[in-house]
Design an enzyme around this catalytic site. Sequence first.
Site, PDB file in Angstrom:
ATOM      1  N   ASP A  46       0.839  -1.198   0.000  1.00 21.13           N
ATOM      2  CA  ASP A  46       0.000   0.000   0.000  1.00 21.13           C
ATOM      3  C   ASP A  46       0.876   1.251   0.000  1.00 21.13           C
ATOM      4  O   ASP A  46       1.999   1.225   0.530  1.00 21.13           O
ATOM      5  CB  ASP A  46      -0.895   0.021   1.239  1.00 21.13           C
ATOM      6  CG  ASP A  46      -2.003  -1.027   1.177  1.00 21.13           C
ATOM      7  OD1 ASP A  46      -2.337  -1.465   0.064  1.00 21.13           O
ATOM      8  OD2 ASP A  46      -2.526  -1.392   2.258  1.00 21.13           O
ATOM      9  N   TYR A  74       5.320  -9.076   8.296  1.00 21.92           N
ATOM     10  CA  TYR A  74       4.897  -7.683   8.450  1.00 21.92           C
ATOM     11  C   TYR A  74       4.931  -7.283   9.921  1.00 21.92           C
ATOM     12  O   TYR A  74       4.580  -8.075  10.797  1.00 21.92           O
ATOM     13  CB  TYR A  74       3.467  -7.493   7.928  1.00 21.92           C
ATOM     14  CG  TYR A  74       3.297  -7.812   6.467  1.00 21.92           C
ATOM     15  CD1 TYR A  74       3.449  -6.827   5.496  1.00 21.92           C
ATOM     16  CD2 TYR A  74       2.978  -9.110   6.050  1.00 21.92           C
ATOM     17  CE1 TYR A  74       3.286  -7.118   4.140  1.00 21.92           C
ATOM     18  CE2 TYR A  74       2.814  -9.405   4.707  1.00 21.92           C
ATOM     19  CZ  TYR A  74       2.973  -8.414   3.757  1.00 21.92           C
ATOM     20  OH  TYR A  74       2.822  -8.708   2.430  1.00 21.92           O
ATOM     21  N   ASP A  88      -7.519   1.519   7.094  1.00 16.95           N
ATOM     22  CA  ASP A  88      -6.236   2.090   7.523  1.00 16.95           C
ATOM     23  C   ASP A  88      -6.460   3.541   7.932  1.00 16.95           C
ATOM     24  O   ASP A  88      -7.592   4.047   7.902  1.00 16.95           O
ATOM     25  CB  ASP A  88      -5.168   1.972   6.432  1.00 16.95           C
ATOM     26  CG  ASP A  88      -5.504   2.734   5.149  1.00 16.95           C
ATOM     27  OD1 ASP A  88      -6.397   3.613   5.179  1.00 16.95           O
ATOM     28  OD2 ASP A  88      -4.874   2.464   4.115  1.00 16.95           O
ATOM     29  N   ARG A 180      -4.549  -5.032   6.411  1.00 20.01           N
ATOM     30  CA  ARG A 180      -5.690  -4.190   6.781  1.00 20.01           C
ATOM     31  C   ARG A 180      -6.902  -5.049   7.164  1.00 20.01           C
ATOM     32  O   ARG A 180      -7.662  -4.688   8.073  1.00 20.01           O
ATOM     33  CB  ARG A 180      -6.046  -3.260   5.621  1.00 20.01           C
ATOM     34  CG  ARG A 180      -5.056  -2.109   5.437  1.00 20.01           C
ATOM     35  CD  ARG A 180      -5.444  -1.219   4.280  1.00 20.01           C
ATOM     36  NE  ARG A 180      -5.284  -1.873   2.993  1.00 20.01           N
ATOM     37  CZ  ARG A 180      -6.086  -1.687   1.948  1.00 20.01           C
ATOM     38  NH1 ARG A 180      -7.135  -0.880   2.054  1.00 20.01           N
ATOM     39  NH2 ARG A 180      -5.847  -2.297   0.804  1.00 20.01           N
TER      40      ARG A 180
END
Length: 304
Positions: A46, A74, A88, A180
């Site tokens: 993203d 992550y 987000d 997300r």
Amino acid sequence: MARKKGRDISGWLIVDKPAGMTSTSVVNKVRWALAAKKAGHAGTLDPEATGVLAVALGEATKTVPFITDALKAYRFTVRLGQRTNTDDGEGEVITSSDARPSDDEIKEALHGFVGEIQQVPPQFSAVKIDGERAYKRARDGETMEIEPRPLWVEELVMTGRPDADHVELEMTCGKGGYVRSIARDLGEALGCHGHVLKLRRIWSGPFEAEDGITIEQVDALAKSPELDARLLPLEVGLAELPELKCTAEGAARLRNGNPGMVIPGEVDYGDEAWASFEGRAVAVGVFKGGELHPNRVFVQPAAG
């Protein structure tokens, strides 16, 4: 048809992507800086996310699927108490809650997100709905029914709790994971809502963020031998596959797209592997009866 201009340069450049830049913009910057004819990346991040963006040049683009399919890790922060329309911090808050779970409640809820799970991608995502990207329809105010997709989550752990409103997590997962969605679904499971506030990909397959080059360095070293020297060989992208060595005759046959003789190794009949000659990748294919049957062939200069 006009031919693409640029150098026939192959390899991997690992970029530590900054926030505020799209993955496509990073690839375009790298292609320009290396004057490369062909470039692509292994796994979109993203725009506001940071970390590993592995950019493949030339023949290395043929190894992209093996990095895309590899495990990735992550590190992210979830803002508890709020759900946004984008899942987000860039989106609008659409619902909120005063409830705040304890550390133990969070740790217990995380167990439900490990293993083979079903995950619904965010409304603002690149998945296609009736041939159109979901985010384009979401921008027009449409709410879509997006089918859940399987995701393998190797590990999901809490690494910090700065305050009641925030929790820090690390996740290792397979292909197609949306952090997300994890934040959104975790918030729902905890009864308090949630969205991603910060997101960083710390490694992807064999590539690690700490080894990455910054965009500022790409700019500073553009069109220079020093930037060329930062390229990793395309063979690094094949790290997840077993290697089989071949003779000169076998390599010649493979380069022409024909089955070629390889030296047997720890590979069973029908396994996928890659063949090398003098340290260079020649082809990826299926091992059958002492030969590799190629489905990807690499065009590389001779070693040395």
